[in-house]
Design a protein around this motif. Structure first.
Motif, PDB file in Angstrom:
ATOM      1  N   SER A  85       0.835  -1.209   0.000  1.00  0.00           N
ATOM      2  CA  SER A  85       0.000   0.000   0.000  1.00  0.00           C
ATOM      3  C   SER A  85       0.869   1.258   0.000  1.00  0.00           C
ATOM      4  N   LEU A  86       1.954   1.233   0.773  1.00  0.00           N
ATOM      5  CA  LEU A  86       2.868   2.377   0.792  1.00  0.00           C
ATOM      6  C   LEU A  86       3.533   2.556  -0.571  1.00  0.00           C
ATOM      7  N   CYS A  87       3.899   1.470  -1.205  1.00  0.00           N
ATOM      8  CA  CYS A  87       4.493   1.555  -2.542  1.00  0.00           C
ATOM      9  C   CYS A  87       3.516   2.170  -3.541  1.00  0.00           C
ATOM     10  N   HIS A  88       2.268   1.787  -3.423  1.00  0.00           N
ATOM     11  CA  HIS A  88       1.253   2.358  -4.312  1.00  0.00           C
ATOM     12  C   HIS A  88       1.093   3.857  -4.054  1.00  0.00           C
ATOM     13  N   HIS A  89       1.110   4.237  -2.774  1.00  0.00           N
ATOM     14  CA  HIS A  89       0.945   5.653  -2.438  1.00  0.00           C
ATOM     15  C   HIS A  89       2.126   6.480  -2.954  1.00  0.00           C
ATOM     16  N   TYR A  90       3.329   5.939  -2.828  1.00  0.00           N
ATOM     17  CA  TYR A  90       4.536   6.666  -3.238  1.00  0.00           C
ATOM     18  C   TYR A  90       5.057   6.173  -4.588  1.00  0.00           C
ATOM     19  N   GLN A  91       4.141   5.750  -5.446  1.00  0.00           N
ATOM     20  CA  GLN A  91       4.536   5.179  -6.726  1.00  0.00           C
ATOM     21  C   GLN A  91       5.327   6.171  -7.573  1.00  0.00           C
TER      22      GLN A  91
END
Length: 501
Positions: free
Chosen positions: A431-437
């Protein structure tokens, strides 16, 4: 000269006038310190201060330009001209200095709307030579004013239009205070006690005669009394805690003073207005239920004050903030189930109907069982409402708990524990990776690579027992933890659990 600079720094750090500089230099000379005979004036102290500022400022700007990512905090202020200003603070990581939090600048706000505030912030960064600051910002914090946190046209909303991954948070310490204020508005007992505390402050703050009489009475009773404090301040919850504590600790002295004010034998009669308020306060303070409530509130404020001070720590992490909130809510639940320490002591001391020499009215054992539950439930409700984004499992802030090794599942030789350890936190990291994509794309990093780094981090950090902040700083500051092989060398026990590889 070095000692002269140290002396000038002391003058500024302690907010003393520059004219104290000469006296401090002379005193240091008498103690044997090597002080020069030149530059012995307040103007020299000013020059030293400017030189110190320039050196520190240059170091800050250099570190800031080299920082990969930064957090920005802003706050409004009013100067002596009664002009509105915006103060800008920055927080970033430096490999040599660790986490750096510093004042960056202050700028006039030409227009008191979101564009005006954002323009002032932009000017501060331009003066610092950081025109590309928006490319580095990952976090933004401000108070809850609509101009800052408005969903459509606030400063945070406008920044998010340009910085999609920006995490904007309303100051948690401020939100906690607003939650308590919401509770006070809903409960008559809380409002009544607030009025009593406000009156005590006004009575002894604006009347030197009343304060003198109070202290003379305390001396006669061989007790100590502190001047009642204001309920308002930069840290509101500790202020109201202190005001309540003063009232509870010096309860008998305040009662004696108000009894003296309403006594017909008093030679100097107060004004009718003062007499009327004194009678009302005296009536309040002699009620057994009200005295119980004062001590119950003091027990409650012990938890709230602690949470407020924890929120104000410079090294606070999101995971720790959630833990502190949960601990406070548990404490409030305990007060709902049974009286706290202060209330228990008061009830024990007032068994005979007299408390600290004051005969109480309507004496009973515990008349606050219903009110305790009502107030603690109400406080918990408003705290959860104000801080819900931190507690929600869907919150981006909550996703950072995946990094906190203190809450990971325990790893033993069973297959169940190994599976739980392997899977724990992966969804949050994704989820963090998606947010900071956008950042990952810019840095040329894939989600698979991040998950691989997270797996290695879990191997290395799982045996750590200290705070999360210390663990992360150790990883970021140690250059020998850059490769997978070096990660594994730090924990020989990894080889006995090959499943987690």
């Amino acid at each position: 000269m070095e000692n002269m600079f140290h002396t000038a720094y002391y003058v500024v750090k302690k907010e003393k006038p520059f004219t104290d500089f000469l006296d401090l230099v002379q005193r240091n000379s008498r103690t044997g310190s090597n002080m020069t005979n030149c530059y012995l004036s307040d103007k020299a102290c000013l020059r030293f201060t400017i030189d110190i500022y320039n050196v520190e400022r240059e170091q800050l700007l250099s570190d800031l330009k080299n920082a990969g990512y930064i957090s920005v905090m802003i706050d409004g202020a009013t100067d002596t001209r009664n002009f509105e200003n915006e103060i800008v603070y920055v927080k970033f990581f430096n490999k040599e200095r660790g986490v750096v939090q510093s004042f960056l600048g202050i700028e006039d706000v030409k227009h008191a709307h979101a564009d005006g505030v954002l323009s002032a912030v932009q000017t501060v960064f331009e003066k610092a030579g950081l025109d590309n600051w928006k490319e580095k910002v990952v976090f933004f914090c401000a108070d809850g004013a609509a101009v800052n946190m408005g969903k459509r046209n606030g400063v945070a909303a406008k920044l998010k239009e340009e910085i999609g991954h920006l995490l904007a948070i309303h100051c948690v310490a401020h939100r906690l205070e607003l939650g308590v204020v919401d509770s006070i508005k809903e409960n008559q007992r809380l409002k009544q006690l607030q009025e009593v505390l406000q009156y005590l402050h006004q009575q002894y703050h604006y009347s030197p005669k009343a304060l003198r009489e109070l202290r003379m009475l305390a001396d006669a009773m061989e007790e100590k009394v502190l001047k009642p404090t204001n309920l308002k301040g930069a840290r509101w919850l500790p202020y109201i805690h202190k005001a309540t504590q003063i009232l509870c600790n010096s309860y008998a002295i305040f009662v004696a003073h108000f009894e003296d004010q309403v006594s017909p034998e008093r030679t100097t009669r107060p004004s009718p207005a003062v007499m009327g308020r004194a009678k009302n306060i005296l009536h309040y303070l002699k009620s057994h239920t009200n005295v119980q409530f004062m001590h119950f509130l003091l027990d409650t404020l012990d938890f709230l004050k602690a949470l407020s001070l924890q929120f104000q720590q410079d090294n606070l992490t999101p995971g720790e903030a959630v833990q502190y909130i949960e601990a406070c809510l548990i404490g409030l639940t305990e007060l709902c189930l049974e009286p706290g320490e202060q209330q228990k002591k008061m009830l024990d001391d007032a068994r005979t109907g007299t408390y600290r020499g004051v005969e109480l009215k309507n004496t009973t054992t515990d008349t606050l069982a219903t009110d305790r539950k009502k107030i603690t439930d109400m406080l918990a409700k408003h705290i959860e409402s104000r801080l819900g984004d931190l507690l929600s499992t869907e919150s981006i802030v909550q996703k950072f708990s995946a990094l906190d090794h203190n809450v990971w599942p325990k790893l033993d030789n069973s297959d169940e524990s190994k599976e739980a350890f392997v899977l724990h936190g992966r969804a949050n990291i994704e989820s963090l990776c998606h947010h900071y994509q956008s950042i990952l794309v810019r840095e040329g990093t894939t989600v698979t690579e991040v998950l691989g780094e997270y797996r290695l981090y879990k191997i290395w950090a799982r045996m750590r027992n200290g705070p999360l902040r210390d663990t992360l700083l150790e990883i970021l500051q140690r250059g020998d933890l850059q490769s997978q092989e070096e990660y594994l060398l730090f924990d020989s026990q990894v080889w006995s659990n090959p499943v987690i590889l």
